[in-house]
Enzyme design. Structure first.
Site, mmCIF file in Angstrom:
data_model
loop_
_atom_site.group_PDB
_atom_site.id
_atom_site.type_symbol
_atom_site.label_atom_id
_atom_site.label_comp_id
_atom_site.label_asym_id
_atom_site.label_seq_id
_atom_site.Cartn_x
_atom_site.Cartn_y
_atom_site.Cartn_z
ATOM 1 N N SER A 218 0.858 -1.181 0.000
ATOM 2 C CA SER A 218 0.000 0.000 0.000
ATOM 3 C C SER A 218 0.898 1.236 0.000
ATOM 4 O O SER A 218 1.823 1.313 -0.801
ATOM 5 C CB SER A 218 -0.949 -0.027 1.207
ATOM 6 O OG SER A 218 -1.903 1.006 1.112
ATOM 7 N N HIS A 245 -2.273 -1.185 -3.667
ATOM 8 C CA HIS A 245 -3.430 -0.302 -3.515
ATOM 9 C C HIS A 245 -3.227 0.911 -4.423
ATOM 10 O O HIS A 245 -2.384 1.755 -4.156
ATOM 11 C CB HIS A 245 -3.587 0.140 -2.062
ATOM 12 C CG HIS A 245 -3.930 -0.986 -1.139
ATOM 13 N ND1 HIS A 245 -3.861 -0.855 0.234
ATOM 14 C CD2 HIS A 245 -4.366 -2.252 -1.370
ATOM 15 C CE1 HIS A 245 -4.230 -1.993 0.802
ATOM 16 N NE2 HIS A 245 -4.534 -2.862 -0.154
ATOM 17 N N ASP A 342 -4.779 -4.997 5.619
ATOM 18 C CA ASP A 342 -4.950 -5.806 4.428
ATOM 19 C C ASP A 342 -3.709 -6.670 4.216
ATOM 20 O O ASP A 342 -2.583 -6.192 4.295
ATOM 21 C CB ASP A 342 -5.187 -4.912 3.202
ATOM 22 C CG ASP A 342 -5.534 -5.710 1.957
ATOM 23 O OD1 ASP A 342 -6.056 -6.840 2.111
ATOM 24 O OD2 ASP A 342 -5.309 -5.203 0.846
#
Length: 400
Positions: A218, A245, A342
């Protein structure tokens, strides 16, 4: 200066400086941020004024437009990093040319980017505000010194990397199975952001016919993903899946950048395609990437638009969990820098399936959130700095 702590900050609201040459856009961004609890401490309408505002106000984060008079956003990022290092969040339009410039800004020191809000008031504005506020909060917690530590470690290994690169460049380039690029082509790939462009397999090391590597990242992840991909020799015979992401419209350009830096054939994933050794696919923005089968050494991939997981789509957990269920061994999951959790479940599912798990260490993570939470579960086999993650994975896949 901001740190990697997710609950960090200064004990009060995150403080931001807004940079945009449009008065209307500055007013809109200010309203969205202040409604989300962000304190706007300054504004600037060009890059030169932005540098002065950052020095004056010492904010936690800067939101930066790209195209501005006098000094554009990329030049402003460089100046801020030189004079008063501060996390910068780029505001980018949904256009291919802006995508390229946005990635250049990341190379110059920006920590993340978000799609620039439209000027019209629409029913989607609440979600636009939520995304903007979340991205600002996340960027404000980036540890800028992590990139310095990563670059320093890379520089110390530079001489050996150069030797390996020269050796690789000297080999004859021939087409490889699965449509992978030739070694000569990969060796001549350009480098940016401090990543290495070649990966030589250690002498005597052999690999299975097909292994699967799933990489999740991310905030702060793009340059680390590039570093990992550039460190994988074609000889390792991997099928690589990347979940970064990133919004729709940017993952195709990200894939092209990875392709330039890797011996693997890297593209944005397509619905129902099959990939074999020497191929890497990036989850498209707005879609979850699912491994639905593994036959004759080729992974079958599916794309879904089911509900976001942890507020994101694509989600690392989806790709890792499906690979753990459907990909043949050997299987390795890697979790890189980012805020939130995540990938934590996906790492656990990989461990349950007998696969190997690697998490990026705190020192080189821009935000030590996702990897930290995975490590805390006790399901991570290896914790490694960014520059050693590729080699850690290769050691697992090697048969010798």
């Amino acid at each position: 200066m901001s740190t990697a702590s997710e609950s960090g900050g200064r004990g009060s609201a995150t403080r931001a400086v807004i940079v945009d040459d449009s008065r209307f856009m500055r007013t809109l961004i200010r309203r969205l941020l202040e409604e989300g609890g962000i304190e706007v401490v300054g504004e600037a309408d060009d890059g030169s004024e932005a540098v002065d505002a950052v020095v004056e106000h010492d904010p936690d984060v800067v939101t930066m437009d790209i195209e501005m008079p006098t000094m554009n956003g990329i030049e402003a990022v460089e100046a801020i990093m030189d004079e008063h290092p501060t996390p910068v969040l780029m505001l980018s339009a949904h256009a291919e040319e802006d995508a390229d410039v946005t990635f250049e800004a990341l190379d110059r020191g920006a920590v993340d980017f978000v799609t620039k809000p439209g000027g019209e008031v629409t029913s989607s504005m609440p979600s636009v505000k939520r995304e903007l506020v979340e991205k600002v909060e996340s960027a404000a917690r980036v540890d800028l010194s992590a990139d310095t530590r990563m670059s320093s470690a890379s520089a110390s290994a530079g001489s050996s990397a150069s030797t390996a690169s020269a050796s690789s460049a000297g080999r004859a380039g021939t087409a490889t199975a699965g449509g992978a690029k030739s070694e000569a082509t990969a060796s001549s790939a350009p480098t940016t952001g401090g990543t290495d462009s070649t990966a030589a397999a250690p002498a005597g090391r052999t690999y299975p016919d097909a292994g699967t590597l799933v990489i999740g990242a991310s905030t702060g992840g793009p340059n680390v993903v590039e570093r990992v991909l550039s460190g994988l020799p074609r000889a390792a015979n991997l099928r690589v899946l990347v979940v970064q992401h990133m919004p729709e419209g940017f993952t195709s350009r990200f894939s092209a950048r990875l392709d330039d830096k890797s011996e693997y054939e890297v593209r944005e994933a397509d619905e129902s395609e099959r990939i074999g050794p020497g191929e890497a696919r990036v989850a498209p923005g707005g879609h979850h990437l699912v491994v639905s089968g593994d036959r004759n050494g080729r992974l079958r991939l599916e794309l879904t638009e089911t509900e976001p997981i942890h507020g994101v789509r694509p989600a690392v957990d989806v790709a890792m969990a499906s690979a753990a269920e459907n990909a043949a061994h050997p299987l390795c999951a890697v979790l890189l820098t980012g805020m939130g959790r995540d990938g934590v479940d996906g790492m656990g599912r990989t461990a349950d399936a007998g696969g190997h798990t690697i998490a990026q260490d705190e020192a080189t993570s821009a935000i030590f959130g996702m990897p930290k939470r995975a490590i805390e579960t006790g399901r991570v086999d290896t914790v490694a700095p960014a520059e050693e993650i590729a080699e850690s994975a290769l050691q697992y896949f090697a048969e010798d």
